[in-house]
Each structure stands twice: as C-alpha cells, then as structure tokens.
Design a protein around this motif. Structure first.
Motif, mmCIF file in Angstrom:
data_model
loop_
_atom_site.group_PDB
_atom_site.id
_atom_site.type_symbol
_atom_site.label_atom_id
_atom_site.label_comp_id
_atom_site.label_asym_id
_atom_site.label_seq_id
_atom_site.Cartn_x
_atom_site.Cartn_y
_atom_site.Cartn_z
ATOM 1 N N GLY A 240 9.591 2.332 -1.487
ATOM 2 C CA GLY A 240 9.763 0.695 -1.662
ATOM 3 C C GLY A 240 10.826 0.094 -2.378
ATOM 4 N N ALA A 241 11.277 -1.292 -1.842
ATOM 5 C CA ALA A 241 12.617 -2.239 -2.345
ATOM 6 C C ALA A 241 12.003 -1.780 -4.251
ATOM 7 C CB ALA A 241 12.495 -3.139 -1.856
ATOM 8 N N ASP A 242 10.361 -1.750 -4.307
ATOM 9 C CA ASP A 242 10.339 -1.616 -6.107
ATOM 10 C C ASP A 242 10.381 -0.463 -6.397
ATOM 11 O OD1 ASP A 242 8.464 -0.633 -4.982
ATOM 12 O OD2 ASP A 242 6.949 -2.074 -5.289
ATOM 13 N N GLY A 243 11.050 0.079 -5.773
ATOM 14 C CA GLY A 243 10.593 2.533 -6.436
ATOM 15 C C GLY A 243 9.352 2.799 -6.076
ATOM 16 N N LYS A 244 8.298 1.847 -5.735
ATOM 17 C CA LYS A 244 7.419 2.708 -5.602
ATOM 18 C C LYS A 244 7.147 3.562 -4.408
ATOM 19 C CE LYS A 244 3.794 -0.397 -8.276
ATOM 20 N NZ LYS A 244 3.204 -1.786 -8.573
ATOM 21 N N SER A 245 6.197 4.663 -4.274
ATOM 22 C CA SER A 245 6.286 5.639 -3.283
ATOM 23 C C SER A 245 5.421 5.010 -2.246
ATOM 24 C CB SER A 245 5.911 7.213 -3.590
ATOM 25 O OG SER A 245 6.665 7.672 -4.799
ATOM 26 N N LYS A 246 6.064 4.960 -0.988
ATOM 27 C CA LYS A 246 4.697 4.806 -0.225
ATOM 28 C C LYS A 246 4.416 6.363 0.875
ATOM 29 C CE LYS A 246 6.031 -0.452 0.334
ATOM 30 N NZ LYS A 246 7.025 -1.165 1.797
#
Length: 322
Positions: A240-246
C-alpha cells in the motif's frame, strides 16, 4: 518494399480459394476495400502466399452451413495447427469486444515491458466511476509488480489494473490507445479501433472476431501469457501507499477452468478471456487442444447471456472432437 499485413491476409484469401482473377485488394480506407490490379506472379502475391502459411485465412465471401445452435452475432473455431477453418460466421463485422480488449493490452505489455517492473496505482486507475465496472480494488499509491498486475488483469478482468498498465507503459490511457491501434495495423487487424485498455464501452471502441484471432495468435506464442490464462485463481502480493503488505485473491472468470462448465471429451481448455458489457453482450476467446495434439482458437462475440455464451462455446469445441 514494406507491405501491410492486412493486405497480405486478403491476398492470401484470394489465393487460397483458387481465384484466377488479377483483381486484388491493396488498400483500406476506414474498412473499405479499394480494388487495384497486379500481376499474378508479382512479389505481392509471393509474399502473401508465404504469409498465409502462418494464419487461418477466411475469404471475405466465405460461407459455411449455418449452425442453428450458434445464435451469437459472430463465432469461429480454427485449427491453428493445420490452419483450417472448422466454423466461421460473421467474422468481419465490427462489434464491441468488452473485456476481450484485454488481450490486446496484454500483448503490448508482454512485448514491451520487464514484468518485474513496479507499477504505482494512480488516482485515475483507483477511481473508475462507471457503473458495474469490475475492479480489483487497488487503491491510489499501491505498488505492485507488473507481472502480478497482469495476472490480476487477465484472470479477474479488473479494469483498474488495465488503466494502471496503460499509464505505466504510455503515461496515459489516450497515449496507450494510440499504441494499441498501431499494433493493430502491424498485425493486419484492419477493422479495429481502440480507445481504452480494458473494453469498458465506447462507441468508437470496436473490433472483429477475426482481428481478435490475429492478436490472440500472437499472445499464445508467449509462455507467460499461457501460464496466466491457464491459472484458476491468483493471489496478488503488493504494498500500500503506507508501505504495508497487502494480498488479494482473484478467481478466474473462465468457467471451464473453475469447473462450472465441462469441455467435450478429448478437448482440453488451456484458457482465454471473457468479456461482458450491456452493449457487447457476452464474449469469449479460447485456446484449447484435442487428444490428437492439435491447437485451436475459438471466439464468440455478442451471445445473449453468459449461459448462452458457454453453451455455444462448448458447441464449437465439439468441432475439435469430430
């Protein structure tokens, strides 16, 4: 001398039907043939004869006995191993292709890109507003590998993935559409005009089932394409834009692959591409093999419903087992 591929297809069609006339089609203006006269031993004919060996050629005036079960507007099945027409109906009528368009977009991506490239989902891609448009659900700022995006695009038919691919390659949907139309010219797909990478309806976005055959014939030469269309479901991993995995799972829209439809005995469905809009009806392009090792391409455009589409496709696949 450089020849148009569309010219070669028409020349080849005349040659293969044993026509002795010197009359040949040599140019197109908005789909209208212009007649010229050339020598029967000219380089144009020699070139066309060689070119035809790699394609199934349907003469403009070709007619086979109409199968009353086939009620869709256009349909065909070709033995692409022996370059034979098994059935062809209305193959040159311009029709809306819906998401079968994604075959064209995928061909360009496979030819021009490193599939390990990272793609950032734009605001435009993440915010399709057309009612009923199928979306993978990517959000603005998501970053995904192009290969995973392509899997999601072809398997699940997400239109947001199509916009993201187009913008990644060309900077905008409009610029990518120009590239699609240029590719159509290169392949001899003379009755096609594209305005977007996904097939959501536009009156100026059209093709024929023969033109789609030309695109699909190129696509199935690519192993990655074959791997994608033969996949029952795909789990995409991205950030995601926040760097978290999806992660997101995308099931195939191909009923043969997921077990909702059964192909005839001795026929193996490799895969293909579905498409549906209110104006295009239900459409399907399919690649299959029979027990004799022959390869087949079959296409249906504008069936009245999804059930009718797959019933009629099964009917076409029965031509393989005859």
């Amino acid at each position: 001398m450089k020849y148009k591929r569309g010219l070669c297809i028409l020349l080849a069609g005349i040659l293969l039907t044993g026509c002795s006339s010197n009359t040949m089609y040599n140019e197109f203006e908005d789909g209208q043939q212009i007649i010229d006269f050339i020598s029967p031993d000219s380089s144009e004919i020699q070139y066309a004869d060689s070119f035809a060996k790699d394609l199934c050629v349907v003469p403009v005036n070709y007619q086979n006995k109409k199968d009353p079960f086939m009620t869709a507007k256009a349909s065909l099945i070709f033995d692409v191993t022996d370059h034979k027409i098994l059935y062809a109906d209305n193959v040159y009528e311009r029709l809306y292709p819906a998401s079968v368009t994604k075959i064209v977009t995928s061909l360009i991506a496979l030819e021009e890109c490193d599939l390990n490239e990272m793609v950032t989902i734009s605001h435009n891609a993440a915010n399709i507003t057309e009612w009923g448009a199928k979306k993978c659900g990517f959000q603005e700022g998501d970053q995904i590998k192009l290969k995973d995006l392509l899997y999601s695009f072809l398997i699940y038919s997400g239109n947001d993935a199509g916009i993201a691919i187009a913008e990644h390659i060309s900077g905008s949907v409009e610029a990518f559409a120009e590239k699609m139309n240029q590719k159509a010219k290169e392949l001899g797909a003379v009755d096609s005009h594209f305005v977007n990478p996904h097939g959501l309806h536009d009156d100026n976005h059209y093709t024929t089932i023969y033109d789609i055959y030309l695109f699909f014939e190129e696509c199935i030469k690519n192993k990655t394409f074959l791997d994608i269309i033969n996949t029952k479901g795909f789990t995409a991993h991205y950030k995601g834009a926040d760097g978290k995995s999806k992660t997101a799972f995308f099931p195939s829209t191909n009923r043969y692959l997921v077990g909702r439809e059964q192909a005839p005995e001795n026929v193996t469905v490799i895969g293909g591409k579905t498409g549906t809009t209110s104006k295009a009806g239900s459409c399907l392009t399919l690649y299959s093999k029979n027990s004799n090792g022959h390869d087949y391409i079959s296409i249906i455009f504008h069936a009245s419903t999804g059930n009718e589409l797959f019933a009629q496709m099964t009917r076409l696949l029965e031509y393989e087992s005859k």
